[in-house]
Design a protein around this motif. Structure first.
Motif, PDB file in Angstrom:
ATOM      1  N   PHE A 114       7.418 -81.699  87.060  1.00 47.92           N
ATOM      2  CA  PHE A 114       7.889 -83.223  86.670  1.00 47.92           C
ATOM      3  C   PHE A 114       6.731 -83.666  85.618  1.00 47.92           C
ATOM      4  CE2 PHE A 114       7.258 -84.412  90.731  1.00 47.92           C
ATOM      5  CZ  PHE A 114       7.655 -85.835  90.353  1.00 47.92           C
ATOM      6  N   PRO A 115       6.985 -84.751  84.295  1.00 48.66           N
ATOM      7  CA  PRO A 115       6.322 -85.470  84.138  1.00 48.66           C
ATOM      8  C   PRO A 115       5.149 -86.485  84.795  1.00 48.66           C
ATOM      9  CG  PRO A 115       8.654 -85.547  82.628  1.00 48.66           C
ATOM     10  CD  PRO A 115       8.872 -84.918  84.107  1.00 48.66           C
ATOM     11  N   ALA A 116       4.495 -86.279  84.662  1.00 47.23           N
ATOM     12  CA  ALA A 116       3.140 -87.269  86.131  1.00 47.23           C
ATOM     13  C   ALA A 116       3.909 -88.381  85.290  1.00 47.23           C
ATOM     14  CB  ALA A 116       2.032 -86.768  85.241  1.00 47.23           C
ATOM     15  N   SER A 117       4.291 -89.451  84.516  1.00 48.31           N
ATOM     16  CA  SER A 117       4.249 -90.845  84.310  1.00 48.31           C
ATOM     17  C   SER A 117       5.766 -91.062  85.036  1.00 48.31           C
ATOM     18  CB  SER A 117       5.171 -91.153  82.411  1.00 48.31           C
ATOM     19  OG  SER A 117       5.762 -89.966  82.370  1.00 48.31           O
ATOM     20  N   LEU A 118       6.283 -90.097  85.793  1.00 50.66           N
ATOM     21  CA  LEU A 118       7.387 -90.802  86.539  1.00 50.66           C
ATOM     22  C   LEU A 118       7.087 -91.242  87.624  1.00 50.66           C
ATOM     23  CD1 LEU A 118       9.856 -88.331  85.308  1.00 50.66           C
ATOM     24  CD2 LEU A 118       9.941 -90.790  85.216  1.00 50.66           C
ATOM     25  N   VAL A 119       5.879 -90.277  87.924  1.00 44.17           N
ATOM     26  CA  VAL A 119       5.185 -90.525  89.486  1.00 44.17           C
ATOM     27  C   VAL A 119       5.278 -91.802  90.124  1.00 44.17           C
ATOM     28  CG1 VAL A 119       3.335 -89.797  91.388  1.00 44.17           C
ATOM     29  CG2 VAL A 119       3.875 -88.050  89.297  1.00 44.17           C
ATOM     30  N   PRO A 120       5.149 -93.176  89.544  1.00 39.19           N
ATOM     31  CA  PRO A 120       5.021 -93.791  90.056  1.00 39.19           C
ATOM     32  C   PRO A 120       6.821 -94.643  90.375  1.00 39.19           C
ATOM     33  CG  PRO A 120       3.576 -94.178  88.143  1.00 39.19           C
ATOM     34  CD  PRO A 120       4.481 -92.622  88.322  1.00 39.19           C
ATOM     35  N   GLU A 121       7.558 -94.798  90.106  1.00 39.88           N
ATOM     36  CA  GLU A 121       9.219 -94.852  90.055  1.00 39.88           C
ATOM     37  C   GLU A 121       9.805 -93.875  91.442  1.00 39.88           C
ATOM     38  OE1 GLU A 121       7.827 -94.406  86.800  1.00 39.88           O
ATOM     39  OE2 GLU A 121       7.998 -96.025  85.909  1.00 39.88           O
ATOM     40  N   LEU A 122       9.356 -92.503  90.828  1.00 34.34           N
ATOM     41  CA  LEU A 122       9.631 -91.437  91.974  1.00 34.34           C
ATOM     42  C   LEU A 122       8.812 -92.177  93.779  1.00 34.34           C
ATOM     43  CD1 LEU A 122      11.099 -89.214  92.853  1.00 34.34           C
ATOM     44  CD2 LEU A 122       9.365 -87.967  92.445  1.00 34.34           C
ATOM     45  N   ALA A 123       7.681 -92.742  93.189  1.00 36.41           N
ATOM     46  CA  ALA A 123       7.454 -92.633  94.743  1.00 36.41           C
ATOM     47  C   ALA A 123       7.434 -93.768  95.380  1.00 36.41           C
ATOM     48  CB  ALA A 123       5.830 -93.212  94.590  1.00 36.41           C
TER      49      ALA A 123
END
Length: 135
Positions: free
Chosen positions: A11-20
């Motif tokens: 999935f897009p790396a830009s979503l990592v902070p929100e997912l974390a």
């Protein structure tokens, strides 16, 4: 669940902070923990989901969005990005091509995009001379 239903999907790396952040604050711990849990930390029940979903939409300033629309949007973006039928099948967890073809059908205007791109390339360069025979 079929074997196609268990998979790893990028999935897009830009979503990592929100997912974390979501995982840290709202999900069960561990690799097998639930991503969405109920108010008391247990399994999120179908009859509670709608209320929670509507509250989340309101907080985001959205309305008339169904949870399944997230899947539709992600797969449409993948198809628009050039994902092959096999790649869409993997991302969706399907073992048949039927569903993947639906998403590819949604981006049928790609032919027009290709023609517009070629038109732009022609306009940038010199048009080839016309063959007097018409071929």
């Amino acid at each position: 669940m079929s074997a196609a239903g268990v998979r790893t999907v990028a999935f897009p790396a830009s979503l990592v902070p929100e997912l974390a952040q979501h995982l840290a604050e709202h999900a069960e711990a561990g690799r097998t923990g639930l991503v969405f849990v109920g108010a008391r930390g247990g399994v999120l029940r179908r009859n509670n989901f709608r209320r929670i979903w509507l509250r989340a939409l309101a907080a985001a300033g959205l309305d008339d969005v169904h949870f399944h629309d997230l899947r539709l949007t992600g797969n449409t973006l993948a198809a628009t990005g050039g994902a092959t039928t096999r790649e869409l099948m993997h991302r969706m967890g399907h073992s048949s091509v039927r569903a993947a073809l639906i998403y590819q059908h949604l981006v049928n205007d790609r032919d027009h995009q290709i023609a517009a791109y070629v038109d732009g390339q022609i306009k940038k360069g010199k048009r080839p001379p016309r063959d007097p025979s018409g071929t």
